[in-house]
Design a protein around this motif. Structure first.
Motif, PDB file in Angstrom:
ATOM      1  N   LEU A   1     -19.904  67.735  37.655  1.00 18.67           N
ATOM      2  CA  LEU A   1     -19.715  66.301  37.884  1.00 18.67           C
ATOM      3  C   LEU A   1     -20.766  65.523  37.092  1.00 18.67           C
ATOM      4  CD1 LEU A   1     -19.096  66.472  41.737  1.00 18.67           C
ATOM      5  CD2 LEU A   1     -17.387  66.365  39.909  1.00 18.67           C
ATOM      6  N   ARG A   2     -20.668  64.234  37.058  1.00 22.01           N
ATOM      7  CA  ARG A   2     -21.656  63.423  36.336  1.00 22.01           C
ATOM      8  C   ARG A   2     -23.057  63.598  36.910  1.00 22.01           C
ATOM      9  NH1 ARG A   2     -18.950  57.801  34.374  1.00 22.01           N
ATOM     10  NH2 ARG A   2     -17.084  58.752  33.538  1.00 22.01           N
ATOM     11  N   ASP A   3     -23.147  63.775  38.212  1.00 18.89           N
ATOM     12  CA  ASP A   3     -24.421  64.037  38.861  1.00 18.89           C
ATOM     13  C   ASP A   3     -24.743  65.516  38.653  1.00 18.89           C
ATOM     14  OD1 ASP A   3     -26.511  64.617  40.586  1.00 18.89           O
ATOM     15  OD2 ASP A   3     -25.661  63.532  42.291  1.00 18.89           O
ATOM     16  N   PRO A   4     -25.803  65.855  37.906  1.00 18.40           N
ATOM     17  CA  PRO A   4     -26.091  67.260  37.608  1.00 18.40           C
ATOM     18  C   PRO A   4     -26.477  68.088  38.833  1.00 18.40           C
ATOM     19  CG  PRO A   4     -27.874  65.865  36.831  1.00 18.40           C
ATOM     20  CD  PRO A   4     -26.767  64.949  37.303  1.00 18.40           C
ATOM     21  N   GLU A   5     -26.719  67.442  39.956  1.00 13.66           N
ATOM     22  CA  GLU A   5     -27.067  68.163  41.183  1.00 13.66           C
ATOM     23  C   GLU A   5     -25.834  68.510  42.015  1.00 13.66           C
ATOM     24  OE1 GLU A   5     -29.907  65.884  43.376  1.00 13.66           O
ATOM     25  OE2 GLU A   5     -31.551  66.431  42.031  1.00 13.66           O
ATOM     26  N   ARG A   6     -24.650  68.122  41.553  1.00 12.24           N
ATOM     27  CA  ARG A   6     -23.434  68.363  42.338  1.00 12.24           C
ATOM     28  C   ARG A   6     -22.368  69.065  41.503  1.00 12.24           C
ATOM     29  NH1 ARG A   6     -23.573  65.153  47.077  1.00 12.24           N
ATOM     30  NH2 ARG A   6     -25.166  63.561  46.964  1.00 12.24           N
TER      31      ARG A   6
ATOM     32  N   ARG B   1      -8.860  75.734  49.592  1.00  9.25           N
ATOM     33  CA  ARG B   1     -10.063  75.030  50.050  1.00  9.25           C
ATOM     34  C   ARG B   1     -10.690  74.258  48.898  1.00  9.25           C
ATOM     35  NH1 ARG B   1     -10.656  75.295  55.492  1.00  9.25           N
ATOM     36  NH2 ARG B   1     -12.721  74.582  54.976  1.00  9.25           N
ATOM     37  N   ILE B   2     -11.510  73.259  49.250  1.00 12.81           N
ATOM     38  CA  ILE B   2     -12.263  72.480  48.271  1.00 12.81           C
ATOM     39  C   ILE B   2     -13.615  72.169  48.891  1.00 12.81           C
ATOM     40  CG2 ILE B   2     -11.319  70.266  49.062  1.00 12.81           C
ATOM     41  CD1 ILE B   2     -11.343  69.394  46.095  1.00 12.81           C
ATOM     42  N   GLY B   3     -14.656  72.181  48.067  1.00 13.56           N
ATOM     43  CA  GLY B   3     -15.988  71.892  48.579  1.00 13.56           C
ATOM     44  C   GLY B   3     -16.827  71.172  47.546  1.00 13.56           C
ATOM     45  N   LEU B   4     -17.667  70.272  48.011  1.00 16.34           N
ATOM     46  CA  LEU B   4     -18.621  69.565  47.166  1.00 16.34           C
ATOM     47  C   LEU B   4     -19.992  70.163  47.469  1.00 16.34           C
ATOM     48  CD1 LEU B   4     -19.298  67.267  45.198  1.00 16.34           C
ATOM     49  CD2 LEU B   4     -19.549  65.776  47.195  1.00 16.34           C
ATOM     50  N   PHE B   5     -20.601  70.781  46.457  1.00 17.54           N
ATOM     51  CA  PHE B   5     -21.885  71.451  46.624  1.00 17.54           C
ATOM     52  C   PHE B   5     -22.992  70.626  45.994  1.00 17.54           C
ATOM     53  CE2 PHE B   5     -18.717  74.701  46.944  1.00 17.54           C
ATOM     54  CZ  PHE B   5     -19.221  75.637  47.827  1.00 17.54           C
ATOM     55  N   LYS B   6     -24.084  70.447  46.734  1.00 18.65           N
ATOM     56  CA  LYS B   6     -25.281  69.806  46.191  1.00 18.65           C
ATOM     57  C   LYS B   6     -26.306  70.910  45.964  1.00 18.65           C
ATOM     58  CE  LYS B   6     -28.401  65.959  46.697  1.00 18.65           C
ATOM     59  NZ  LYS B   6     -28.762  64.777  47.471  1.00 18.65           N
ATOM     60  N   LEU B   7     -26.861  70.962  44.746  1.00 20.12           N
ATOM     61  CA  LEU B   7     -27.760  72.033  44.347  1.00 20.12           C
ATOM     62  C   LEU B   7     -29.195  71.535  44.214  1.00 20.12           C
ATOM     63  CD1 LEU B   7     -25.475  73.395  41.501  1.00 20.12           C
ATOM     64  CD2 LEU B   7     -25.479  74.071  43.912  1.00 20.12           C
ATOM     65  N   ASP B   8     -30.151  72.464  44.379  1.00 23.77           N
ATOM     66  CA  ASP B   8     -31.544  72.101  44.132  1.00 23.77           C
ATOM     67  C   ASP B   8     -31.881  72.376  42.661  1.00 23.77           C
ATOM     68  OD1 ASP B   8     -32.063  74.826  43.855  1.00 23.77           O
ATOM     69  OD2 ASP B   8     -33.090  75.007  45.780  1.00 23.77           O
ATOM     70  N   GLN B   9     -33.138  72.195  42.274  1.00 24.38           N
ATOM     71  CA  GLN B   9     -33.538  72.359  40.873  1.00 24.38           C
ATOM     72  C   GLN B   9     -33.377  73.791  40.378  1.00 24.38           C
ATOM     73  OE1 GLN B   9     -37.534  70.829  40.839  1.00 24.38           O
ATOM     74  NE2 GLN B   9     -36.842  68.734  40.487  1.00 24.38           N
ATOM     75  N   ASP B  10     -33.353  74.761  41.290  1.00 22.38           N
ATOM     76  CA  ASP B  10     -33.178  76.165  40.923  1.00 22.38           C
ATOM     77  C   ASP B  10     -31.716  76.609  40.973  1.00 22.38           C
ATOM     78  OD1 ASP B  10     -35.939  76.607  40.537  1.00 22.38           O
ATOM     79  OD2 ASP B  10     -36.211  76.814  42.703  1.00 22.38           O
ATOM     80  N   GLY B  11     -30.789  75.665  41.240  1.00 23.18           N
ATOM     81  CA  GLY B  11     -29.375  75.989  41.287  1.00 23.18           C
ATOM     82  C   GLY B  11     -28.911  76.560  42.619  1.00 23.18           C
ATOM     83  N   ARG B  12     -29.770  76.543  43.634  1.00 22.55           N
ATOM     84  CA  ARG B  12     -29.385  77.038  44.957  1.00 22.55           C
ATOM     85  C   ARG B  12     -28.681  75.923  45.742  1.00 22.55           C
ATOM     86  NH1 ARG B  12     -35.240  79.440  46.024  1.00 22.55           N
ATOM     87  NH2 ARG B  12     -35.562  77.232  45.747  1.00 22.55           N
ATOM     88  N   ILE B  13     -27.766  76.310  46.587  1.00 25.11           N
ATOM     89  CA  ILE B  13     -27.000  75.343  47.385  1.00 25.11           C
ATOM     90  C   ILE B  13     -27.911  74.711  48.438  1.00 25.11           C
ATOM     91  CG2 ILE B  13     -25.076  75.030  48.991  1.00 25.11           C
ATOM     92  CD1 ILE B  13     -23.755  77.448  47.547  1.00 25.11           C
ATOM     93  N   ARG B  14     -27.989  73.380  48.430  1.00 26.19           N
ATOM     94  CA  ARG B  14     -28.741  72.629  49.454  1.00 26.19           C
ATOM     95  C   ARG B  14     -27.813  72.067  50.506  1.00 26.19           C
ATOM     96  NH1 ARG B  14     -32.108  68.411  46.102  1.00 26.19           N
ATOM     97  NH2 ARG B  14     -31.116  67.163  47.685  1.00 26.19           N
ATOM     98  N   GLN B  15     -26.593  71.730  50.104  1.00 26.58           N
ATOM     99  CA  GLN B  15     -25.656  71.091  51.031  1.00 26.58           C
ATOM    100  C   GLN B  15     -24.229  71.404  50.599  1.00 26.58           C
ATOM    101  OE1 GLN B  15     -25.849  66.822  50.911  1.00 26.58           O
ATOM    102  NE2 GLN B  15     -24.954  66.606  52.924  1.00 26.58           N
ATOM    103  N   LEU B  16     -23.360  71.592  51.571  1.00 22.48           N
ATOM    104  CA  LEU B  16     -21.932  71.805  51.316  1.00 22.48           C
ATOM    105  C   LEU B  16     -21.155  70.825  52.154  1.00 22.48           C
ATOM    106  CD1 LEU B  16     -19.275  73.191  50.466  1.00 22.48           C
ATOM    107  CD2 LEU B  16     -19.715  74.874  52.253  1.00 22.48           C
ATOM    108  N   THR B  17     -20.273  70.078  51.500  1.00 24.07           N
ATOM    109  CA  THR B  17     -19.333  69.215  52.197  1.00 24.07           C
ATOM    110  C   THR B  17     -17.960  69.752  51.871  1.00 24.07           C
ATOM    111  OG1 THR B  17     -20.809  67.332  51.869  1.00 24.07           O
ATOM    112  CG2 THR B  17     -18.538  66.845  52.486  1.00 24.07           C
ATOM    113  N   GLY B  18     -17.244  70.155  52.913  1.00 23.37           N
ATOM    114  CA  GLY B  18     -15.942  70.747  52.618  1.00 23.37           C
ATOM    115  C   GLY B  18     -14.997  70.685  53.771  1.00 23.37           C
TER     116      GLY B  18
END
Length: 60
Positions: A17-22, A43-60
């Motif tokens: 996405l345009r936001d590099p954290e998502r 299924r569909i999910g929106l993932f928010k990532l931290d600076q190391d690419g690990r999942i911080r949040q999942l909205t799905g």
């Protein structure tokens, strides 16, 4: 006891996405049911990532 065998993830698609954290992910889950039949789900999910690419949040 589970009512299905190990689920399989099929047709995984991950879009940046345009936001590099998502990222937006879409997938199909398939599992054979123990007592006959199958379970299928799209299924569909929106993932928010931290600076190391690990999942911080999942909205799905």
């Amino acid at each position: 006891m589970s009512s299905y065998a190990a689920p399989e993830i099929r047709a995984l698609r991950v879009d940046a996405l345009r936001d590099p954290e998502r990222v937006l992910a879409r997938w199909h889950t398939h599992a054979e049911l123990i007592r006959a039949g199958t379970y299928d789900s799209d299924r569909i999910g929106l993932f928010k990532l931290d600076q190391d690419g690990r999942i911080r949040q999942l909205t799905g």
